[in-house]
Design an enzyme around this catalytic site. Structure first.
Site, PDB file in Angstrom:
ATOM      1  N   ILE A  15       0.818  -1.221   0.000  1.00  0.00           N
ATOM      2  CA  ILE A  15       0.000   0.000   0.000  1.00  0.00           C
ATOM      3  C   ILE A  15       0.851   1.270   0.000  1.00  0.00           C
ATOM      4  O   ILE A  15       0.335   2.352  -0.245  1.00  0.00           O
ATOM      5  CB  ILE A  15      -1.004   0.047   1.168  1.00  0.00           C
ATOM      6  CG1 ILE A  15      -0.291   0.024   2.524  1.00  0.00           C
ATOM      7  CG2 ILE A  15      -2.006  -1.090   1.068  1.00  0.00           C
ATOM      8  CD1 ILE A  15      -1.187   0.357   3.692  1.00  0.00           C
ATOM      9  N   HIS A  39       8.032 -11.945   5.329  1.00  0.00           N
ATOM     10  CA  HIS A  39       7.542 -11.510   4.024  1.00  0.00           C
ATOM     11  C   HIS A  39       8.690 -11.014   3.162  1.00  0.00           C
ATOM     12  O   HIS A  39       9.669 -10.482   3.667  1.00  0.00           O
ATOM     13  CB  HIS A  39       6.472 -10.421   4.149  1.00  0.00           C
ATOM     14  CG  HIS A  39       6.918  -9.176   4.837  1.00  0.00           C
ATOM     15  ND1 HIS A  39       7.103  -9.087   6.213  1.00  0.00           N
ATOM     16  CD2 HIS A  39       7.214  -7.941   4.358  1.00  0.00           C
ATOM     17  CE1 HIS A  39       7.479  -7.869   6.530  1.00  0.00           C
ATOM     18  NE2 HIS A  39       7.571  -7.148   5.416  1.00  0.00           N
ATOM     19  N   PHE A  40       8.537 -11.229   1.876  1.00  0.00           N
ATOM     20  CA  PHE A  40       9.481 -10.724   0.892  1.00  0.00           C
ATOM     21  C   PHE A  40       8.867  -9.527   0.186  1.00  0.00           C
ATOM     22  O   PHE A  40       7.677  -9.525  -0.122  1.00  0.00           O
ATOM     23  CB  PHE A  40       9.804 -11.786  -0.167  1.00  0.00           C
ATOM     24  CG  PHE A  40      10.773 -12.822   0.281  1.00  0.00           C
ATOM     25  CD1 PHE A  40      12.142 -12.572   0.271  1.00  0.00           C
ATOM     26  CD2 PHE A  40      10.336 -14.062   0.689  1.00  0.00           C
ATOM     27  CE1 PHE A  40      13.048 -13.530   0.670  1.00  0.00           C
ATOM     28  CE2 PHE A  40      11.234 -15.038   1.093  1.00  0.00           C
ATOM     29  CZ  PHE A  40      12.589 -14.773   1.081  1.00  0.00           C
ATOM     30  N   HIS A  41       9.706  -8.539  -0.095  1.00  0.00           N
ATOM     31  CA  HIS A  41       9.334  -7.417  -0.941  1.00  0.00           C
ATOM     32  C   HIS A  41       9.865  -7.708  -2.340  1.00  0.00           C
ATOM     33  O   HIS A  41      11.016  -8.114  -2.489  1.00  0.00           O
ATOM     34  CB  HIS A  41       9.996  -6.111  -0.461  1.00  0.00           C
ATOM     35  CG  HIS A  41       9.525  -5.649   0.866  1.00  0.00           C
ATOM     36  ND1 HIS A  41       8.591  -4.647   1.007  1.00  0.00           N
ATOM     37  CD2 HIS A  41       9.862  -6.036   2.121  1.00  0.00           C
ATOM     38  CE1 HIS A  41       8.378  -4.442   2.297  1.00  0.00           C
ATOM     39  NE2 HIS A  41       9.139  -5.275   2.993  1.00  0.00           N
TER      40      HIS A  41
END
Length: 138
Positions: free
Chosen positions: A33, A101-103
């Site tokens: 977001i 989490h991966f970006h």
């Protein structure tokens, strides 16, 4: 396992909407977001694990397989020349949500994003000592 206070667990449950781009029984991917660049996506395990080393091996395999699919799609859809795949583990490393989490950040030449600077070891012996300390913990 789900953490009732975790924002990513709330997204997984459907309590908070997201711009979903990929889903399997064990992985969810959606657009960030507050993207670094348009197309910036997050790829997360559906089970709550705070960091990479907390993931069971099977979840890690599923996450990596999804990461490959999502990364390729993000690069193609955005017309990027490549992408950064980043995972922050722990608050000092910049992890804002304690859910692994991966970006996936699409990149184009001269987009203005900078990677961290490298600094050589001042003393080659210090590097050797640190390497030994790390090996001794594996």
């Amino acid at each position: 396992m789900i953490d009732t206070d975790c924002i990513f667990c709330k997204i997984i449950r459907g309590d908070i909407p997201c711009a979903k781009i990929f889903e399997t029984p064990s992985v969810l991917a959606f657009l960030d977001i507050a993207p670094v660049r348009p197309g910036h996506a997050l790829v997360i395990p559906k089970a709550h694990h705070p960091a990479l080393w907390d993931l069971p091996d099977e979840d890690g395999r599923d996450l990596l397989a999804a990461l490959k699919i999502v990364g390729r799609a993000v690069v193609q859809a955005t017309g990027a020349g490549g992408c950064n795949v980043v995972m922050n583990n722990g608050a000092p490393a910049g992890q804002l949500v304690a859910h692994a989490h991966f970006h996936v950040i699409p990149r184009v030449r001269d987009d203005g994003l900078e990677l961290w600077p490298g600094t050589p070891y001042a003393d080659p012996q210090a590097m050797s000592r640190l390497a030994e300390a790390i090996r001794s913990r594996i």
